[in-house]
Design an enzyme around this catalytic site. Structure first.
Site, short mmCIF file in Angstrom:
data_model
loop_
_atom_site.label_atom_id
_atom_site.label_comp_id
_atom_site.label_asym_id
_atom_site.label_seq_id
_atom_site.Cartn_x
_atom_site.Cartn_y
_atom_site.Cartn_z
N ARG A 104 -47.75 -65.97 31.33
CA ARG A 104 -47.06 -67.22 30.98
C ARG A 104 -46.78 -67.24 29.51
O ARG A 104 -47.69 -67.10 28.70
CB ARG A 104 -47.99 -68.41 31.29
CG ARG A 104 -48.03 -68.80 32.69
CD ARG A 104 -48.50 -70.21 32.88
NE ARG A 104 -49.55 -70.71 32.02
CZ ARG A 104 -50.02 -71.92 32.12
NH1 ARG A 104 -49.53 -72.75 33.01
NH2 ARG A 104 -50.99 -72.33 31.34
N THR A 108 -42.87 -71.64 26.33
CA THR A 108 -41.92 -72.10 27.35
C THR A 108 -42.62 -72.39 28.69
O THR A 108 -42.06 -73.06 29.54
CB THR A 108 -40.84 -71.04 27.63
OG1 THR A 108 -41.49 -69.90 28.18
CG2 THR A 108 -40.10 -70.66 26.37
N ASP A 200 -59.08 -70.38 31.69
CA ASP A 200 -58.14 -69.27 31.91
C ASP A 200 -58.82 -68.21 32.79
O ASP A 200 -59.75 -67.53 32.36
CB ASP A 200 -57.73 -68.65 30.57
CG ASP A 200 -56.61 -67.65 30.75
OD1 ASP A 200 -55.53 -67.86 30.18
OD2 ASP A 200 -56.81 -66.65 31.49
N ASP A 203 -58.88 -64.50 31.51
CA ASP A 203 -59.83 -64.31 30.40
C ASP A 203 -61.27 -64.34 30.92
O ASP A 203 -62.12 -63.58 30.45
CB ASP A 203 -59.64 -65.40 29.34
CG ASP A 203 -58.42 -65.13 28.47
OD1 ASP A 203 -57.99 -63.96 28.38
OD2 ASP A 203 -57.89 -66.09 27.88
#
Ligand SMILES: O=P(O)(O)OC[C@H]1O[C@H](OP(=O)(O)OP(=O)(O)O)[C@H](O)[C@@H]1O
Ligand SMILES: O=c1cc[nH]c(=O)[nH]1
Ligand SMILES: [Mg+2]
Length: 209
Positions: A104, A108, A200, A203
């Protein structure tokens, strides 16, 4: 347009609570993602067609059933989707595995593709796309676009945690795709992270933060 199937089995809910805990380390996090994927796969493959065969047992000939028709392919969305592959392959060891690499863009929020490799006969297979997180839905929508471009017509999407925004966007973009998720969370925050979510996933699986 099918309603997303929320898999709220107690074992899955318990494991998701452990995943959400910020004190859960990478080793345990990886194991939990894999176990949840295995449990979800059991349910997501419930409608696989069967055919009757005859098998000789040591006692007699049995009329019994095996999986028929089109075979399966799993397609994890890199990186975080990789964490689900082990678990689903424990359930369907003969499945083929394709990969699609997306990240991602933090500004944006659009998905940026960096890798794609699919089984040669993917158009003849039922495809289950794997990603633990469905946030805005951009990554899942893009991955499924790529897979449809290869001629696949039978696609399911399996995620662990979904935001209502992502579910709505994915259903709108791909109304033919059945969605399986284990928790529908509250919302997205200003960075398009799922609230409360688990942070995340990539991660946490790979220990990169
Ligand atoms: O629904 P979306 O808004 O597209 O967000 C979800 C995507 O974001 C995460 O991947 P990320 O971009 O963090 O890449 P990573 O797996 O390499 O960490 C996640 O694993 C999904 O692929
Ligand atoms: O909450 C989120 C949103 C996108 N990707 C993640 O890993 N987590
Ligand atoms: Mg990530």
């Amino acid at each position: 347009m099918a309603t997303p199937m929320i898999m709220d089995h107690p074992l899955i809910q318990h494991k998701i609570s452990l995943l959400r805990d910020k004190n859960t380390g990478s080793k345990e996090f990886r194991e939990l993602v894999s176990e949840i994927a295995m449990l979800m796969c059991y349910e997501a493959t419930r409608d696989l067609p069967l055919k009757e065969v005859e098998i000789e047992t040591p006692i007699a000939v049995a009329k019994t059933k095996i999986i028929a028709g089109s075979k399966l392919a799993f397609v994890p969305i890199l990186r975080a989707g990789l964490g689900m592959v082990d678990g689903v392959l424990k359930m369907v060891p003969a499945a083929k595995v394709g990969h699609i690499g997306l990240y991602r863009d933090p500004d944006t929020k659009q998905a940026v593709e960096y890798y794609a490799k699919f089984p040669v006969d993917i158009e003849r297979r039922e495809v289950i796309v794997l990603d633990p997180m469905l946030a805005t839905g951009a990554s899942a929508i893009d991955a499924i676009n790529q897979i449809k471009q290869r001629g696949v017509t039978n696609i399911k999407f399996m995620c662990i945690i979904a935001a209502p925004e992502g579910l709505e966007a994915l259903q709108k973009a791909h109304p033919d795709v059945s969605i399986y998720c284990a928790s529908k969370d509250q919302s997205l925050n200003e960075h398009a992270y799922i609230v409360p979510g688990l942070g995340d996933a990539g991660d946490r699986i790979f220990g990169t933060k």
